[in-house]
Design a protein around this motif. Sequence first.
Motif, short mmCIF file in Angstrom:
data_model
loop_
_atom_site.label_atom_id
_atom_site.label_comp_id
_atom_site.label_asym_id
_atom_site.label_seq_id
_atom_site.Cartn_x
_atom_site.Cartn_y
_atom_site.Cartn_z
N LEU A 134 0.82 -1.22 0.00
CA LEU A 134 0.00 0.00 0.00
C LEU A 134 0.85 1.26 0.00
O LEU A 134 0.39 2.33 0.39
N GLY A 135 2.10 1.13 -0.42
CA GLY A 135 2.98 2.28 -0.52
C GLY A 135 3.36 2.88 0.83
O GLY A 135 3.68 4.06 0.91
N GLY A 136 3.31 2.09 1.88
CA GLY A 136 3.66 2.56 3.22
C GLY A 136 2.52 3.24 3.95
O GLY A 136 2.72 3.77 5.05
N ALA A 137 1.33 3.22 3.37
CA ALA A 137 0.18 3.88 4.01
C ALA A 137 -0.14 3.22 5.35
O ALA A 137 -0.11 2.00 5.48
N ALA A 138 -0.45 4.04 6.33
CA ALA A 138 -0.82 3.54 7.66
C ALA A 138 -2.13 2.76 7.57
O ALA A 138 -3.05 3.13 6.84
N THR A 147 -9.70 3.63 -0.98
CA THR A 147 -10.89 3.00 -0.42
C THR A 147 -10.60 1.54 -0.07
O THR A 147 -9.62 0.96 -0.56
N PRO A 148 -11.46 0.93 0.73
CA PRO A 148 -11.30 -0.50 0.99
C PRO A 148 -11.28 -1.32 -0.31
O PRO A 148 -10.51 -2.29 -0.42
N MET A 149 -12.08 -0.94 -1.30
CA MET A 149 -12.05 -1.66 -2.58
C MET A 149 -10.70 -1.49 -3.26
O MET A 149 -10.14 -2.45 -3.80
N ASP A 150 -10.13 -0.28 -3.22
CA ASP A 150 -8.79 -0.06 -3.79
C ASP A 150 -7.78 -0.98 -3.11
O ASP A 150 -6.92 -1.57 -3.77
N ILE A 151 -7.87 -1.08 -1.79
CA ILE A 151 -6.95 -1.93 -1.03
C ILE A 151 -7.11 -3.38 -1.46
O ILE A 151 -6.12 -4.07 -1.75
N CYS A 152 -8.35 -3.85 -1.50
CA CYS A 152 -8.60 -5.25 -1.87
C CYS A 152 -8.12 -5.56 -3.28
O CYS A 152 -7.52 -6.61 -3.52
N GLU A 153 -8.37 -4.65 -4.21
CA GLU A 153 -7.91 -4.87 -5.58
C GLU A 153 -6.39 -4.96 -5.63
O GLU A 153 -5.83 -5.80 -6.32
N ARG A 154 -5.71 -4.10 -4.86
CA ARG A 154 -4.24 -4.13 -4.84
C ARG A 154 -3.73 -5.43 -4.24
O ARG A 154 -2.84 -6.08 -4.79
N LEU A 155 -4.28 -5.84 -3.11
CA LEU A 155 -3.81 -7.06 -2.45
C LEU A 155 -4.16 -8.30 -3.26
O LEU A 155 -3.39 -9.27 -3.28
N ASN A 156 -5.29 -8.28 -3.93
CA ASN A 156 -5.70 -9.41 -4.76
C ASN A 156 -4.73 -9.64 -5.92
O ASN A 156 -4.52 -10.78 -6.34
N THR A 157 -4.13 -8.57 -6.43
CA THR A 157 -3.19 -8.71 -7.55
C THR A 157 -1.75 -8.88 -7.08
O THR A 157 -0.85 -9.03 -7.91
N SER A 158 -1.53 -8.86 -5.76
CA SER A 158 -0.19 -9.04 -5.22
C SER A 158 0.14 -10.53 -5.13
O SER A 158 -0.72 -11.38 -5.39
N THR A 159 1.35 -10.82 -4.71
CA THR A 159 1.74 -12.22 -4.49
C THR A 159 1.65 -12.61 -3.02
O THR A 159 2.05 -13.71 -2.64
N LEU A 160 1.11 -11.72 -2.18
CA LEU A 160 0.98 -12.01 -0.76
C LEU A 160 0.11 -13.25 -0.54
O LEU A 160 -0.94 -13.39 -1.15
N GLN A 161 0.56 -14.09 0.36
CA GLN A 161 -0.13 -15.35 0.63
C GLN A 161 -1.06 -15.21 1.84
O GLN A 161 -0.84 -15.77 2.91
#
Length: 151
Positions: free
Chosen positions: A50-54, A93-107
């Motif tokens: 999230l670019g270091g966002a709190a 937004t929470p949707m922005d966050i979810c979209e970013r995490l969904n496209t990440s490689t985080l397990q």
Amino acid sequence: MTPLTEHFTLEEFTRSDTARILGIVNIPAPAIVANLRRLAKFNELVRLQLGGAAMVISSGYRCPALNRAVGGAGNSAHLDGLACDFIAPAFGTPMDICERLNTSTLQFDQLIIERVGGAVWVHLGIAAENKTPRRQVLTIDSRGTRIGLWK
């Protein structure tokens, strides 16, 4: 404050207005604190995505009485210190966050966008130690639980 990682404390994962109002003691056992430490370490990786966002944690560990009081599922990962609900306004937004995490490689184990009333937040769960993360992505709103992210 009891630090778990550089950016997260035990207190932010156990704080609850509902517990305070109802007089519920929400203190995790040592095994759950270990899970919360793992969750905090995972959240450090989320912050990087999230670019270091709190991240503002609205719910972390819930003892059984607190989980019942807030209407949590009987098998909620919050009970084991393996999930948190949060927002990160500086990222989006929470949707922005979810979209970013969904496209990440985080397990992650679960990534859920939750909408209740006018409130919207991200639920993020990690798998128990030595379990394979499911990378399950869901939407929970007035229409129920659906697979995937729905706007």
